[in-house]
Enzyme design. Sequence first.
Site, PDB file in Angstrom:
ATOM      1  N   HIS A  11       0.796  -0.971   0.017  1.00  0.00           N
ATOM      2  CA  HIS A  11       0.294   0.087   0.032  1.00  0.00           C
ATOM      3  C   HIS A  11       0.936   1.480   0.039  1.00  0.00           C
ATOM      4  CE1 HIS A  11      -3.584   2.619   0.786  1.00  0.00           C
ATOM      5  NE2 HIS A  11      -4.418   1.584   0.777  1.00  0.00           N
ATOM      6  N   SER A  12       2.043   0.860   0.452  1.00  0.00           N
ATOM      7  CA  SER A  12       2.926   2.766  -0.089  1.00  0.00           C
ATOM      8  C   SER A  12       3.309   2.313  -0.816  1.00  0.00           C
ATOM      9  CB  SER A  12       4.162   2.023   1.605  1.00  0.00           C
ATOM     10  OG  SER A  12       4.849   0.871   0.941  1.00  0.00           O
TER      11      SER A  12
END
Length: 197
Positions: free
Chosen positions: A136-137
């Site tokens: 997700h980063s």
Amino acid sequence: MSALSPVDQVFLWLEKRQQPMHVGGLQLFSFPEDAPDDYVAQLADQLREETIVTPPFDRRLGSRFGQPVWVEDEQLDLEHHFRFEALPTPGRVRELLSFVSAEHSHLMDRERPMWEFHLIEGLKDRQFAVYTKVHHSLVDGVSAMRLFQRMLSQDPEQRGMPPIWSLPRRSRSGDGDEGPSMWRNVAHLLGESGKQL
């Protein structure tokens, strides 16, 4: 090199074995009407030829002044990220979901770009699947879906679309070729930190 936003840093800080911070997507496809039985194997060979990896998929975590940054991975191993796999017989949705569940439970390797693309054959009724996993980063879920839309076509005659890791960058008006400056990154980081506080 580009700094991670404070929100993206939080995804890294919060991650634990029991709390992974990657997103995944599973797509089910049918063979084209005129496709041979080895269509998925041919598709895998075609995808392996796409060796140019574009941002953000060519980025891995690095560190600068103790802060996480994205750096270009100069030793990127595409075989690690693109995987061609077959389900065990009888190739039902049950076997597919069991496979995806097992793959999704593993944390991403932070020494490499944090994404995987699984092309899966062996499904019944001339079907195949694509399972993708992205931290997700690196890419949030909405951005990932937009990238997939660019990889696919609604026209069944339009084939040979580039895979998600090899999509050409979209140009933004006003951006120079050198990308954002360090000072703009610092200003953005400070502004985002203020919002977080």
